[in-house]
Design an enzyme around this catalytic site. Structure first.
Site, PDB file in Angstrom:
ATOM      1  N   CYS A 266       0.821  -1.212   0.000  1.00  0.00           N
ATOM      2  CA  CYS A 266       0.000   0.000   0.000  1.00  0.00           C
ATOM      3  C   CYS A 266       0.858   1.267   0.000  1.00  0.00           C
ATOM      4  O   CYS A 266       1.715   1.448   0.869  1.00  0.00           O
ATOM      5  CB  CYS A 266      -0.886  -0.041   1.250  1.00  0.00           C
ATOM      6  SG  CYS A 266      -1.689   1.527   1.604  1.00  0.00           S
TER       7      CYS A 266
ATOM      8  N   TYR B   3      -5.491   5.595  -8.974  1.00  0.00           N
ATOM      9  CA  TYR B   3      -6.644   4.779  -8.538  1.00  0.00           C
ATOM     10  C   TYR B   3      -7.899   5.153  -9.316  1.00  0.00           C
ATOM     11  O   TYR B   3      -8.728   4.303  -9.641  1.00  0.00           O
ATOM     12  CB  TYR B   3      -6.890   4.955  -7.025  1.00  0.00           C
ATOM     13  CG  TYR B   3      -5.918   4.150  -6.187  1.00  0.00           C
ATOM     14  CD1 TYR B   3      -6.229   2.861  -5.783  1.00  0.00           C
ATOM     15  CD2 TYR B   3      -4.677   4.672  -5.829  1.00  0.00           C
ATOM     16  CE1 TYR B   3      -5.342   2.103  -5.037  1.00  0.00           C
ATOM     17  CE2 TYR B   3      -3.779   3.929  -5.080  1.00  0.00           C
ATOM     18  CZ  TYR B   3      -4.116   2.646  -4.692  1.00  0.00           C
ATOM     19  OH  TYR B   3      -3.232   1.905  -3.952  1.00  0.00           O
TER      20      TYR B   3
HETATM   21  N1  GSH Z   1      -6.626   7.737   3.582  1.00  0.00           N
HETATM   22  C1  GSH Z   1      -5.967   6.568   3.849  1.00  0.00           C
HETATM   23  C2  GSH Z   1      -6.075   5.614   2.678  1.00  0.00           C
HETATM   24  C3  GSH Z   1      -5.497   4.271   2.988  1.00  0.00           C
HETATM   25  C4  GSH Z   1      -5.949   3.211   1.972  1.00  0.00           C
HETATM   26  O1  GSH Z   1      -6.778   3.462   1.096  1.00  0.00           O
HETATM   27  N2  GSH Z   1      -5.384   2.014   2.082  1.00  0.00           N
HETATM   28  C5  GSH Z   1      -5.782   0.924   1.213  1.00  0.00           C
HETATM   29  C6  GSH Z   1      -4.594   0.150   0.707  1.00  0.00           C
HETATM   30  S1  GSH Z   1      -3.646   0.956  -0.483  1.00  0.00           S
HETATM   31  C7  GSH Z   1      -6.580  -0.088   1.996  1.00  0.00           C
HETATM   32  O2  GSH Z   1      -6.190  -0.486   3.071  1.00  0.00           O
HETATM   33  N3  GSH Z   1      -7.699  -0.538   1.431  1.00  0.00           N
HETATM   34  C8  GSH Z   1      -8.509  -1.533   2.032  1.00  0.00           C
HETATM   35  C9  GSH Z   1      -9.865  -1.579   1.387  1.00  0.00           C
HETATM   36  O3  GSH Z   1     -10.103  -0.816   0.439  1.00  0.00           O
HETATM   37  O4  GSH Z   1     -10.672  -2.367   1.854  1.00  0.00           O
HETATM   38  C10 GSH Z   1      -4.538   6.914   4.174  1.00  0.00           C
HETATM   39  O5  GSH Z   1      -3.929   7.667   3.399  1.00  0.00           O
HETATM   40  O6  GSH Z   1      -4.048   6.496   5.185  1.00  0.00           O
END
Ligand code: GSH
Length: 365
Positions: A89, A232
């Site tokens: 990530c 994304y």
């Molecule tokens: N706003 C968050 C975004 C984090 C995020 O989107 N992480 C993704 C991985 S790249 C995630 O864990 N996604 C899990 C999901 O969509 O269920 C940050 O910047 O900390």
């Protein structure tokens, strides 16, 4: 013995069947609505879609701050906090890069989940981040050392009994209060930059110095929208229009970076800043993943001479390279989004050597 049935028997059997079918249908539709309800509750980024088919990221929910302020419930103590990440990530990786660059890895422990999303519960369909069962199951990933959780979802459920958002990484965990301090990487990196300076091994490095803050904020804004989140928006778009709009914006922003970086070493001058770490995490994934998996192929990173050498430059900053695990990055993206890559095939290339020489020292003197 006859197998014939009377008219009344037939009618009552037929009625019974009809009744059973109705009740089965009712049960099925009840089950479906429960399933729909639970999958709606347990969401992932793949569900964040506008009616027009565009990807819409929702804001993070745990927004506490670790602070040196004596009244803070979250003071910057060595050994108290743990950073849950996925090497795949980009948002979690920018926190890990900070932890390494600032010399905080002895004060703040960290561990990565497995690269590929799996079912997080038997009772619904949610797919998300899970921990391996043993130290040896997957290189780079570790079982949860603090709570014995099987998934990141479990951590959110420990921290909040009525949580209904996504179960994202990074998670900054407080071992003392057994809760999530923050799940917003943009704020976690600010805490790591300033609040731990009494224990950081590289306290002198300020990636958000007061005289650059306005400039960093301005750059962050268009880089986030056009590039970090832009890839994304390209990859998760479900209609041609939103994809094209995002791709156009992405390449405008990349060209703007290329232009800035042909005149100076970093985005905000000749010293490295927060803006560079934030851009880096997307660039390092660009040719290996986004160009193919997210259809960002109008131009490769390797075709931007300044951006490409700049990416190598940041990769070679002490601490940064250990936050990059390309194996996890590629296995995650190509393996966790079956609607984009149904067979989970991982392309072999391009296998870029980011530790190769670059030409960025030309700006230093
Ligand atoms: N706003 C968050 C975004 C984090 C995020 O989107 N992480 C993704 C991985 S790249 C995630 O864990 N996604 C899990 C999901 O969509 O269920 C940050 O910047 O900390």
């Amino acid at each position: 013995m006859t197998h014939a049935i009377s008219k009344t028997q037939f009618q009552s059997t037929a009625f019974g069947l009809k009744q059973r079918r109705t009740s089965d249908l009712f049960q099925l539709s009840f089950k479906f609505s429960v399933l729909k309800h639970t999958t709606q509750m347990a969401r992932s980024a793949l569900d964040e879609m506008s009616n027009a088919g565009a990807f819409l990221r929702t804001p993070s929910t745990f927004r506490n701050f670790i602070s040196r302020d004596p009244t803070s419930p979250f003071p910057p103590e060595a050994g108290r906090y743990h950073l849950y990440i996925s090497y795949a990530c980009p948002w979690a990786s920018r926190c890990l890069a900070y932890l390494k660059i600032k010399g905080l890895d002895k004060a703040i422990s960290f561990a990565s989940v497995k690269a590929i999303w799996e079912r997080t519960k038997d009772t619904d369909e949610h797919m998300g981040w899970v921990f391996p069962a043993s130290e040896t199951e997957e290189p780079g990933a570790e079982p949860d050392p603090l709570n014995g959780a099987k998934s990141i979802r479990e951590l959110y459920e420990i921290a909040s009994t009525n949580y209904s958002g996504k179960y994202t990484v990074p998670v900054l965990w407080d071992k003392k209060l057994k809760t999530i301090v923050s799940n917003e990487s943009g704020e976690i990196i600010r805490m790591f930059n300033t609040e731990f300076n009494e224990i950081a091994e590289n306290a002198a490095l300020d990636l958000y110095p007061p005289h650059l803050q306005a400039q960093i904020n301005e750059v962050n804004e268009w880089i986030y929208d056009g590039i970090n989140n832009g890839v994304y928006k390209c990859g998760f778009a479900k209609k041609q229009g939103p994809y094209e709009e995002a791709a156009k914006k992405l390449y405008e922003a990349l060209e703007k970076c290329e232009e800035i970086l042909c005149k100076q070493r970093y985005l905000c001058g000749n010293t490295v800043s927060e803006a560079d770490i934030r851009l880096f995490v997307t660039l390092i994934r660009f040719d290996e993943v986004y160009a193919v998996h997210f259809k960002c192929n109008k131009k490769l990173l390797r075709e931007f001479p300044n951006l490409f050498n700049y990416t190598k430059d940041i990769f070679q900053l002490p601490g940064t390279s250990s936050s990059v695990n390309m194996e996890h990055i590629k296995r995650h993206y190509y393996g966790s989004h079956p609607s984009i890559n149904p067979f989970g095939i991982i392309p072999l290339g391009p296998d870029i050597d980011f530790s190769a020489p670059h030409d960025r020292e030309r700006f230093s003197n």
